[in-house]
Design a protein around this motif. Structure first.
Motif, PDB file in Angstrom:
ATOM      1  N   SER A  38      -3.876 -56.036  22.777  1.00 47.03           N
ATOM      2  CA  SER A  38      -2.949 -55.497  23.755  1.00 47.03           C
ATOM      3  C   SER A  38      -3.672 -55.451  25.092  1.00 47.03           C
ATOM      4  O   SER A  38      -4.903 -55.302  25.135  1.00 47.03           O
ATOM      5  CB  SER A  38      -2.496 -54.084  23.367  1.00 47.03           C
ATOM      6  N   GLY A  39      -2.899 -55.589  26.171  1.00 45.96           N
ATOM      7  CA  GLY A  39      -3.536 -55.622  27.475  1.00 45.96           C
ATOM      8  C   GLY A  39      -2.739 -54.894  28.526  1.00 45.96           C
ATOM      9  O   GLY A  39      -1.509 -54.820  28.464  1.00 45.96           O
ATOM     10  N   GLY A  40      -3.466 -54.359  29.510  1.00 44.21           N
ATOM     11  CA  GLY A  40      -2.851 -53.740  30.677  1.00 44.21           C
ATOM     12  C   GLY A  40      -3.402 -54.378  31.929  1.00 44.21           C
ATOM     13  O   GLY A  40      -4.612 -54.613  32.035  1.00 44.21           O
ATOM     14  N   MET A  41      -2.531 -54.688  32.880  1.00 38.66           N
ATOM     15  CA  MET A  41      -2.927 -55.455  34.051  1.00 38.66           C
ATOM     16  C   MET A  41      -2.506 -54.718  35.319  1.00 38.66           C
ATOM     17  O   MET A  41      -1.386 -54.199  35.406  1.00 38.66           O
ATOM     18  CB  MET A  41      -2.267 -56.836  33.996  1.00 38.66           C
TER      19      MET A  41
ATOM     20  N   ALA B 158      -1.164 -49.186  31.931  1.00 37.88           N
ATOM     21  CA  ALA B 158      -0.405 -50.353  31.472  1.00 37.88           C
ATOM     22  C   ALA B 158      -0.817 -50.745  30.052  1.00 37.88           C
ATOM     23  O   ALA B 158       0.020 -51.153  29.233  1.00 37.88           O
ATOM     24  CB  ALA B 158      -0.625 -51.516  32.432  1.00 37.88           C
ATOM     25  N   LEU B 159      -2.100 -50.594  29.741  1.00 37.67           N
ATOM     26  CA  LEU B 159      -2.576 -50.898  28.388  1.00 37.67           C
ATOM     27  C   LEU B 159      -1.927 -49.962  27.369  1.00 37.67           C
ATOM     28  O   LEU B 159      -1.471 -50.407  26.306  1.00 37.67           O
ATOM     29  CB  LEU B 159      -4.101 -50.762  28.337  1.00 37.67           C
ATOM     30  N   TYR B 160      -1.867 -48.687  27.679  1.00 40.48           N
ATOM     31  CA  TYR B 160      -1.235 -47.749  26.751  1.00 40.48           C
ATOM     32  C   TYR B 160       0.257 -48.022  26.613  1.00 40.48           C
ATOM     33  O   TYR B 160       0.840 -47.841  25.537  1.00 40.48           O
ATOM     34  CB  TYR B 160      -1.494 -46.310  27.196  1.00 40.48           C
ATOM     35  N   ALA B 161       0.870 -48.489  27.688  1.00 40.38           N
ATOM     36  CA  ALA B 161       2.286 -48.872  27.597  1.00 40.38           C
ATOM     37  C   ALA B 161       2.454 -50.059  26.659  1.00 40.38           C
ATOM     38  O   ALA B 161       3.417 -50.125  25.873  1.00 40.38           O
ATOM     39  CB  ALA B 161       2.826 -49.204  28.986  1.00 40.38           C
ATOM     40  N   ALA B 162       1.513 -51.021  26.708  1.00 40.19           N
ATOM     41  CA  ALA B 162       1.573 -52.179  25.809  1.00 40.19           C
ATOM     42  C   ALA B 162       1.416 -51.747  24.361  1.00 40.19           C
ATOM     43  O   ALA B 162       2.098 -52.255  23.458  1.00 40.19           O
ATOM     44  CB  ALA B 162       0.487 -53.188  26.190  1.00 40.19           C
ATOM     45  N   LYS B 163       0.539 -50.805  24.098  1.00 38.49           N
ATOM     46  CA  LYS B 163       0.386 -50.286  22.738  1.00 38.49           C
ATOM     47  C   LYS B 163       1.661 -49.578  22.289  1.00 38.49           C
ATOM     48  O   LYS B 163       2.120 -49.743  21.149  1.00 38.49           O
ATOM     49  CB  LYS B 163      -0.799 -49.320  22.677  1.00 38.49           C
ATOM     50  N   GLY B 164       2.243 -48.801  23.199  1.00 41.48           N
ATOM     51  CA  GLY B 164       3.451 -48.086  22.843  1.00 41.48           C
ATOM     52  C   GLY B 164       4.637 -48.989  22.612  1.00 41.48           C
ATOM     53  O   GLY B 164       5.575 -48.630  21.883  1.00 41.48           O
ATOM     54  N   ALA B 165       4.588 -50.182  23.197  1.00 42.61           N
ATOM     55  CA  ALA B 165       5.694 -51.136  23.053  1.00 42.61           C
ATOM     56  C   ALA B 165       5.541 -52.002  21.804  1.00 42.61           C
ATOM     57  O   ALA B 165       6.319 -52.942  21.611  1.00 42.61           O
ATOM     58  CB  ALA B 165       5.787 -52.013  24.288  1.00 42.61           C
ATOM     59  N   GLY B 166       4.549 -51.707  20.967  1.00 43.52           N
ATOM     60  CA  GLY B 166       4.399 -52.462  19.735  1.00 43.52           C
ATOM     61  C   GLY B 166       3.135 -53.288  19.641  1.00 43.52           C
ATOM     62  O   GLY B 166       2.927 -54.008  18.663  1.00 43.52           O
ATOM     63  N   ARG B 167       2.293 -53.244  20.675  1.00 38.56           N
ATOM     64  CA  ARG B 167       1.018 -53.987  20.710  1.00 38.56           C
ATOM     65  C   ARG B 167       1.267 -55.490  20.770  1.00 38.56           C
ATOM     66  O   ARG B 167       2.394 -55.952  20.902  1.00 38.56           O
ATOM     67  CB  ARG B 167       0.117 -53.616  19.529  1.00 38.56           C
TER      68      ARG B 167
END
Length: 325
Positions: free
Chosen positions: A276-279, A300-309
Motif C-alpha cells: 500500500s502506498g501514500g503519495m 494517504a498511506l493509511y487511507a490506502a490501507k483503509g480502502a483495502g490495501r
C-alpha cells in the motif's frame, strides 16, 4: 637487508662512474638503470617512477639541479629521494641543491661504504613512505565503509532513515528555490507481520530485500531516492516530479513487484506480496517542512490501507486501482 624491489635511477654522463655505480648497486641487491643526460632522466622518471635517483650535478645537456627542479615541479604529489653526485663542495652549491628538491649529496669519487649508508638511510624513508601510502589507502577505505554505514540501511542497501531525512530536507529547499514539484511516496508491505509469523524473520528479511530491489530497479533517475523508512516501510523521494509522473513511476513499481511473485502464505488479499502506498506532491513554500510532507504521505498511506490495501492513494484523495497480481 636491501630491498630488492627498490629501483634506483643513476644519472651520470661518465660511463666509468656510471658503470661503477651500476655494478655496486646491483651487488647491494638493488635494481638499477643508468642514463647519461637530463632529458633521458626526465623521460625515464616519467615512465618508470624509480624509488631513488642518484643525480650528477654536471650533465651534458642541463644541470642536475634543473632536472631535480623539474621532477619536483611536474610531479608534486609524489616524492622520490634525490641524492646529488658532485665534485662541488661549496656551501652555495649544497644550499642550491636542497632548495631545488635534493635530499642528500655524494661527493666524487664515490665511496662504496658511504654510498651504501646513504642509500640505506633513504631506503628506510622509502619504506616508511610506502607504509604511509598503504595506511592512507586503508584509512580511505575505512572512511568510505563508515560513510556507507552511515547512509545505507544494512539489510536492504537502500538509503537509511538518516539519509532519507537529509535528502528530503535538501530537496524541499530545492523545490522552494526552483518552484519545481517534489513528490514523496511512502510504501508499506501489506500484512507483513503475517508474513513473518508464517515464514519467520529470515524469510521476512529476504522479502524486504526483494522489495528494496524492486524499488531500486524502478528508480531510473540519479536524483530519485529509494529508502527504507523503517520496519516494512519504504519511501521514494522524487525531485522535479509532478503527481502524474510519480503516479507512472508507482505503477511501474507495482508491475515489478507483481512480476517478482513473492509468495505470501497468509495474505487475505492475494497469494503474493503486495504493498500500500501514500503519495504527497508539493511545490515547497516557506511553510513546507519534512514533517509536514511526511505527515501528508503518511495520511494517504493509511487511507490506502483503509480502502483495502494493495493500492496507492494521493494526499488529495486520488486513488489508483489495485495493482494486478
Amino acid at each position: 637487508m636491501s630491498d630488492p624491489s627498490l629501483k634506483v635511477l643513476v644519472v651520470e654522463d661518465s660511463r666509468t662512474v656510471g658503470a661503477f655505480l651500476s655494478t655496486t648497486l646491483r651487488a647491494f641487491g638493488y635494481a638499477c638503470e643508468v642514463v647519461t643526460t637530463g632529458a633521458e632522466a626526465l623521460d625515464h622518471y616519467g615512465a618508470a617512477k624509480p624509488d631513488l635517483i642518484l643525480l650528477d650535478v654536471m650533465l651534458p645537456d642541463m644541470e642536475g639541479f634543473a632536472v631535480a627542479e623539474r621532477i619536483r615541479r611536474d610531479d608534486p604529489e609524489s616524492w622520490v629521494p634525490i641524492i646529488f653526485l658532485t665534485s662541488l663542495e661549496s656551501e652555495d652549491d649544497l644550499s642550491r641543491g636542497i632548495e631545488v628538491g635534493g635530499d642528500d649529496y655524494l661527493t666524487k669519487p664515490v665511496s662504496r661504504v658511504v654510498l651504501k649508508a646513504k642509500i640505506h638511510a633513504m631506503e628506510r624513508i622509502v619504506a616508511m613512505r610506502r607504509r604511509l601510502i598503504e595506511l592512507t589507502a586503508q584509512l580511505s577505505e575505512a572512511n568510505k565503509a563508515l560513510a556507507r554505514q552511515s547512509e545505507e540501511d544494512a539489510l536492504t542497501g537502500l538509503a537509511n532513515r538518516r539519509m532519507f531525512d537529509l535528502i528530503l530536507a535538501r530537496e524541499i529547499e530545492h523545490s522552494r528555490r526552483t518552484k519545481q514539484p517534489l513528490t514523496l511516496v511512502l510504501f508499506d508491505v501489506d500484512y507483513f507481520k503475517r508474513y513473518n509469523d508464517a515464514l519467520g524473520h529470515i524469510h521476512g528479511d529476504q522479502c524486504l530485500r526483494e522489495v528494496a530491489q524492486v524499488l531500486r530497479r524502478a528508480c531510473r533517475r540519479a536524483t530519485d531516492l529509494p529508502a527504507r523508512y523503517g520496519g516494512e516501510e519504504f519511501a521514494l523521494i522524487l525531485p522535479n516530479t509532478p503527481r502524474t509522473g510519480a503516479r507512472l513511476l508507482v505503477q511501474g513499481v507495482a508491475r515489478l513487484l507483481a512480476g517478482a511473485r513473492i509468495a505470501h502464505p497468509d495474505s487475505p488479499i492475494g497469494e503474493f506480496v503486495t504493498f500500500s502506498g501514500g503519495m504527497a506532491t508539493v511545490i515547497a513554500s516557506d511553510t513546507t517542512s519534512s514533517l509536514s510532507l511526511v505527515r501528508a504521505a503518511d495520511e494517504a498511506l493509511y487511507a490506502a490501507k483503509g480502502a483495502g490495501r494493495n493500492r496507492v492513494i494521493s494526499f488529495d484523495g486520488d486513488s489508483a486501482p489495485a495493482p494486478a497480481p
